[in-house]
Write a protein that holds these residues in place. Structure first.
Motif, short mmCIF file in Angstrom:
data_model
loop_
_atom_site.label_atom_id
_atom_site.label_comp_id
_atom_site.label_asym_id
_atom_site.label_seq_id
_atom_site.Cartn_x
_atom_site.Cartn_y
_atom_site.Cartn_z
N GLN A 77 0.83 -1.20 0.00
CA GLN A 77 0.00 0.00 0.00
C GLN A 77 0.86 1.25 0.00
O GLN A 77 0.56 2.24 -0.67
CB GLN A 77 -0.93 0.00 1.21
N SER A 78 1.97 1.22 0.75
CA SER A 78 2.87 2.37 0.83
C SER A 78 3.54 2.62 -0.52
O SER A 78 3.75 3.78 -0.91
CB SER A 78 3.91 2.14 1.92
N ILE A 79 3.89 1.55 -1.23
CA ILE A 79 4.45 1.71 -2.57
C ILE A 79 3.41 2.34 -3.50
O ILE A 79 3.71 3.28 -4.25
CB ILE A 79 4.93 0.36 -3.12
N ALA A 80 2.19 1.84 -3.44
CA ALA A 80 1.12 2.37 -4.28
C ALA A 80 0.84 3.83 -3.96
O ALA A 80 0.48 4.61 -4.86
CB ALA A 80 -0.14 1.54 -4.10
N ASP A 81 1.02 4.22 -2.69
CA ASP A 81 0.75 5.60 -2.27
C ASP A 81 1.94 6.52 -2.49
O ASP A 81 1.90 7.69 -2.09
CB ASP A 81 0.36 5.62 -0.78
N ASP A 82 3.02 6.01 -3.07
CA ASP A 82 4.21 6.80 -3.41
C ASP A 82 4.84 7.43 -2.17
O ASP A 82 5.30 8.57 -2.19
CB ASP A 82 3.86 7.88 -4.44
N LYS A 83 4.89 6.66 -1.08
CA LYS A 83 5.56 7.14 0.12
C LYS A 83 7.07 7.00 -0.01
O LYS A 83 7.57 6.24 -0.84
CB LYS A 83 5.06 6.37 1.35
N THR A 84 7.80 7.74 0.81
CA THR A 84 9.25 7.58 0.89
C THR A 84 9.54 6.37 1.76
O THR A 84 9.08 6.29 2.91
CB THR A 84 9.90 8.83 1.50
N ILE A 85 10.31 5.41 1.22
CA ILE A 85 10.54 4.14 1.92
C ILE A 85 12.02 3.78 1.86
O ILE A 85 12.64 3.85 0.79
CB ILE A 85 9.72 2.99 1.29
N ILE A 86 12.58 3.39 2.98
CA ILE A 86 13.92 2.82 3.05
C ILE A 86 13.80 1.47 3.74
O ILE A 86 13.24 1.38 4.85
CB ILE A 86 14.91 3.72 3.82
N GLY A 87 14.32 0.42 3.11
CA GLY A 87 14.34 -0.90 3.71
C GLY A 87 15.76 -1.40 3.82
O GLY A 87 16.53 -1.32 2.85
N ILE A 88 16.15 -1.88 5.00
CA ILE A 88 17.52 -2.33 5.24
C ILE A 88 17.51 -3.79 5.67
O ILE A 88 16.79 -4.17 6.59
CB ILE A 88 18.20 -1.44 6.31
N CYS A 89 18.33 -4.59 5.00
CA CYS A 89 18.50 -6.03 5.26
C CYS A 89 17.14 -6.72 5.21
O CYS A 89 16.52 -6.77 4.16
CB CYS A 89 19.24 -6.26 6.57
N LEU A 162 12.99 1.59 -6.40
CA LEU A 162 11.70 1.53 -7.09
C LEU A 162 11.23 2.97 -7.24
O LEU A 162 10.55 3.51 -6.36
CB LEU A 162 10.69 0.72 -6.29
N GLY A 163 11.65 3.61 -8.32
CA GLY A 163 11.38 5.03 -8.45
C GLY A 163 12.34 5.83 -7.59
O GLY A 163 13.24 5.29 -6.95
N PRO A 164 12.15 7.15 -7.52
CA PRO A 164 13.12 8.01 -6.84
C PRO A 164 13.02 8.02 -5.32
O PRO A 164 13.94 8.52 -4.66
CB PRO A 164 12.80 9.40 -7.41
N ARG A 165 11.95 7.45 -4.72
CA ARG A 165 11.74 7.61 -3.29
C ARG A 165 11.71 6.29 -2.52
O ARG A 165 11.44 6.28 -1.32
CB ARG A 165 10.44 8.38 -3.02
N ILE A 166 12.03 5.19 -3.18
CA ILE A 166 12.04 3.89 -2.51
C ILE A 166 13.41 3.26 -2.71
O ILE A 166 13.81 2.95 -3.84
CB ILE A 166 10.93 2.96 -3.05
N TRP A 167 14.13 3.07 -1.60
CA TRP A 167 15.50 2.54 -1.66
C TRP A 167 15.61 1.30 -0.78
O TRP A 167 15.25 1.32 0.40
CB TRP A 167 16.50 3.61 -1.22
#
Length: 224
Positions: A77-89, A162-167
């Motif tokens: 849902q957060s990806i669909a909502d274009d939120k800024t996301i950082i995921g580690i390990c 995934l786009g400019p705001r998801i790393w």
């Protein structure tokens, strides 16, 4: 800002210093949720940033950790909502799994300060190569539509966007003083053996911490 923490000692590390800088301190309210402690996820419209940290479990352990399914749905849902996301390990593996990519057991664990090599020159916050902390047995494939940006000698994909705001980072860029000691405390039976598992003396060295923190803050600067 919502922080998903899965294990003791695996919080946001040096990111906290970045958010506490005078130019940012009034812009972020940090809220940490521990699903492994039975906490409930908030509604997806209650946050704009999502930080997903590491953990001892595998994203494939849904039968043992039922909340993994709920967390993956929030990530989708957060990806669909274009939120800024950082995921580690584990957090990065959760994003990969939520996006439909395979998370699989690597041929050998990668635990130590090993070279992470940039493969995408457009990723300006990451140097061409840097010794950064890896601590994982699983790794991810690249989801459809994602752009890989880093590799290492042991792990084919060390990160993708995934786009400019998801790393998504397989490596622990948030490492700070005390991080390795906290990780070692989560290994009650000692470290596994392997060609890419460093000894404790090497792991506890703080020689690479300053550069890791600088790179971490560079990623935050690119997103703020």
């Amino acid at each position: 800002m919502l922080i998903l923490q899965h294990t003791e000692g695996e919080w946001i590390g040096s990111m906290n210093d970045g958010f506490a800088e005078p130019s940012r301190v009034n812009n972020f309210i940090l809220h940490t949720v521990r699903l492994d402690h039975g906490s409930t996820l908030p509604a997806s419209d209650s946050f704009d940033w999502l930080l997903i940290m590491g953990g001892l479990m595998s994203v494939n352990d849904e039968s043992d950790y039922l909340w993994l399914r709920e967390e993956k749905q929030l990530i989708r849902q957060s990806i669909a909502d274009d939120k800024t996301i950082i995921g580690i390990c584990l957090g990065g593996q959760m994003i990969a799994s939520a996006a439909g990519a395979e998370v699989y057991r690597n041929s050998t664990p990668e635990i130590g300060w090993f070279a992470v090599i940039r493969t995408d020159t457009d990723v300006t916050w990451l140097p061409e190569t840097a010794s950064l902390l890896s601590w994982h047995g699983d790794c991810f494939r690249v989801p459809v539509g994602a752009r890989p940006f880093a590799t290492s000698h042991m792990t084919p994909c060390q990160g993708f966007s995934l786009g400019p705001r998801i790393w998504v980072l397989q490596f622990h860029l948030q490492a700070q003083s005390g991080t390795v000691a906290a990780f070692l405390a989560l290994e009650p039976h000692g470290l596994p053996e392997g060609e890419y598992v460093q000894r404790q003396q090497q792991l506890l060295s703080e020689a690479f911490l300053s550069r890791s923190q600088t790179i971490m803050h560079g990623l935050l600067d690119s997103l703020v």
